[in-house]
Design a protein around this motif. Structure first.
Motif, short mmCIF file in Angstrom:
data_model
loop_
_atom_site.label_atom_id
_atom_site.label_comp_id
_atom_site.label_asym_id
_atom_site.label_seq_id
_atom_site.Cartn_x
_atom_site.Cartn_y
_atom_site.Cartn_z
N THR A 8 -50.84 57.00 40.60
CA THR A 8 -50.90 57.53 41.89
C THR A 8 -51.00 56.54 43.16
O THR A 8 -50.23 56.56 43.96
CB THR A 8 -51.83 58.52 41.96
N PHE A 9 -51.85 55.54 42.94
CA PHE A 9 -52.27 54.43 43.76
C PHE A 9 -51.01 53.71 43.78
O PHE A 9 -50.25 53.64 45.11
CB PHE A 9 -53.48 53.91 43.64
N LEU A 10 -50.42 53.22 42.99
CA LEU A 10 -49.28 52.55 42.75
C LEU A 10 -47.80 53.29 43.51
O LEU A 10 -47.19 52.47 44.24
CB LEU A 10 -49.06 51.95 41.56
N ASP A 11 -47.74 54.42 43.33
CA ASP A 11 -46.71 55.31 43.94
C ASP A 11 -46.87 55.30 45.34
O ASP A 11 -46.05 55.17 46.19
CB ASP A 11 -46.73 56.70 43.39
N ASP A 12 -48.02 55.56 45.99
CA ASP A 12 -48.38 55.44 47.49
C ASP A 12 -48.35 54.13 47.89
O ASP A 12 -48.21 54.12 49.18
CB ASP A 12 -49.71 56.00 47.61
N PHE A 13 -48.67 52.95 47.30
CA PHE A 13 -48.58 51.85 47.79
C PHE A 13 -47.53 50.88 46.86
O PHE A 13 -48.13 49.96 46.29
CB PHE A 13 -49.99 51.07 47.88
N PRO A 14 -46.13 51.02 47.10
CA PRO A 14 -45.19 50.08 46.36
C PRO A 14 -45.44 48.54 46.40
O PRO A 14 -44.74 48.09 45.83
CB PRO A 14 -43.97 50.89 46.57
N SER A 15 -46.19 48.24 47.69
CA SER A 15 -46.10 46.63 47.76
C SER A 15 -47.25 46.10 47.13
O SER A 15 -47.13 44.79 46.93
CB SER A 15 -46.49 46.50 49.23
N VAL A 16 -47.90 46.91 46.32
CA VAL A 16 -48.77 46.62 45.28
C VAL A 16 -48.51 46.54 43.73
O VAL A 16 -47.93 47.81 43.45
CB VAL A 16 -50.23 47.06 45.41
N SER A 17 -48.27 45.44 43.02
CA SER A 17 -47.58 45.84 41.78
C SER A 17 -48.75 46.07 40.71
O SER A 17 -49.91 45.86 41.10
CB SER A 17 -47.15 44.38 41.28
N ARG A 18 -48.37 46.92 39.88
CA ARG A 18 -49.41 47.08 38.68
C ARG A 18 -50.03 46.05 38.22
O ARG A 18 -51.29 45.92 38.01
CB ARG A 18 -48.57 48.00 37.33
N GLU A 19 -49.45 44.83 38.19
CA GLU A 19 -50.02 43.43 37.48
C GLU A 19 -51.23 43.04 38.35
O GLU A 19 -52.24 42.69 37.96
CB GLU A 19 -49.16 42.56 37.19
N HIS A 20 -50.70 43.41 39.84
CA HIS A 20 -51.77 42.90 40.79
C HIS A 20 -53.01 43.66 40.80
O HIS A 20 -54.03 43.09 40.92
CB HIS A 20 -50.98 42.80 42.23
N ALA A 21 -52.84 45.04 40.74
CA ALA A 21 -53.96 45.95 40.84
C ALA A 21 -54.64 45.94 39.47
O ALA A 21 -55.87 45.80 39.53
CB ALA A 21 -53.45 47.32 40.94
N VAL A 22 -54.09 45.54 38.36
CA VAL A 22 -55.03 45.39 37.40
C VAL A 22 -55.75 44.00 37.21
O VAL A 22 -56.97 44.06 36.74
CB VAL A 22 -53.95 45.39 35.81
N ALA A 23 -55.25 42.84 37.83
CA ALA A 23 -55.95 41.85 37.95
C ALA A 23 -57.06 41.88 38.78
O ALA A 23 -58.00 41.35 38.43
CB ALA A 23 -54.97 40.62 38.14
N VAL A 24 -56.76 42.80 39.93
CA VAL A 24 -58.05 42.61 40.85
C VAL A 24 -59.03 43.79 40.20
O VAL A 24 -60.23 43.10 40.46
CB VAL A 24 -57.79 43.78 42.22
N LEU A 25 -58.73 44.59 39.39
CA LEU A 25 -59.77 45.37 38.85
C LEU A 25 -60.79 44.67 37.61
O LEU A 25 -61.45 44.76 37.56
CB LEU A 25 -59.00 46.75 38.07
N HIS A 26 -59.69 43.72 37.06
CA HIS A 26 -60.51 42.89 36.16
C HIS A 26 -61.39 41.73 36.90
O HIS A 26 -62.52 41.66 36.40
CB HIS A 26 -59.27 41.58 35.30
N LEU A 27 -60.83 41.50 37.78
CA LEU A 27 -62.00 40.45 38.69
C LEU A 27 -63.11 41.27 39.15
O LEU A 27 -64.33 40.73 39.38
CB LEU A 27 -61.02 39.89 40.04
N ALA A 28 -63.00 42.37 39.65
CA ALA A 28 -64.00 43.23 40.13
C ALA A 28 -65.09 43.55 38.87
O ALA A 28 -65.99 43.61 39.12
CB ALA A 28 -63.67 44.63 40.63
N THR A 29 -64.53 44.01 37.64
CA THR A 29 -65.57 44.03 36.57
C THR A 29 -66.18 42.87 36.09
O THR A 29 -67.33 42.89 35.70
CB THR A 29 -64.62 44.90 35.45
N ALA A 30 -65.75 41.82 36.19
CA ALA A 30 -66.21 40.40 35.86
C ALA A 30 -67.19 40.17 37.02
O ALA A 30 -68.10 39.27 36.83
CB ALA A 30 -65.28 39.39 35.80
N ALA A 31 -67.27 40.61 38.26
CA ALA A 31 -68.22 39.95 39.16
C ALA A 31 -69.57 40.96 39.20
O ALA A 31 -69.74 41.88 38.49
CB ALA A 31 -67.69 40.52 40.42
#
Length: 66
Positions: free
Chosen positions: A43-66
């Protein structure tokens, strides 16, 4: 689509210095708000097509590692 490096940028001149997905004006907090609200990543990706799935997942991995 390649994942940018760095993943996240912030500038006092853009969105009052909020952390955004690099190369976009989409705040990281928006993704967090969607997920906390129970929305799936798609749903987020549909609403914000300028963000790729890979980019969003990488940010989530970064957040969980922090």
């Amino acid at each position: 689509m390649p994942v940018p490096s760095p993943l996240i940028t912030r500038s006092p001149d853009r969105l009052s210095g909020a952390a955004v997905f690099a190369g976009t004006r989409v705040p990281i907090q928006t993704l967090i708000d969607y997920l906390e609200g129970g929305d799936p990543l798609d749903t987020f990706l549909d609403d914000f097509p300028s963000v790729s799935r890979e980019h969003a997942v990488a940010v989530l991995h970064l957040a969980t590692a922090a």
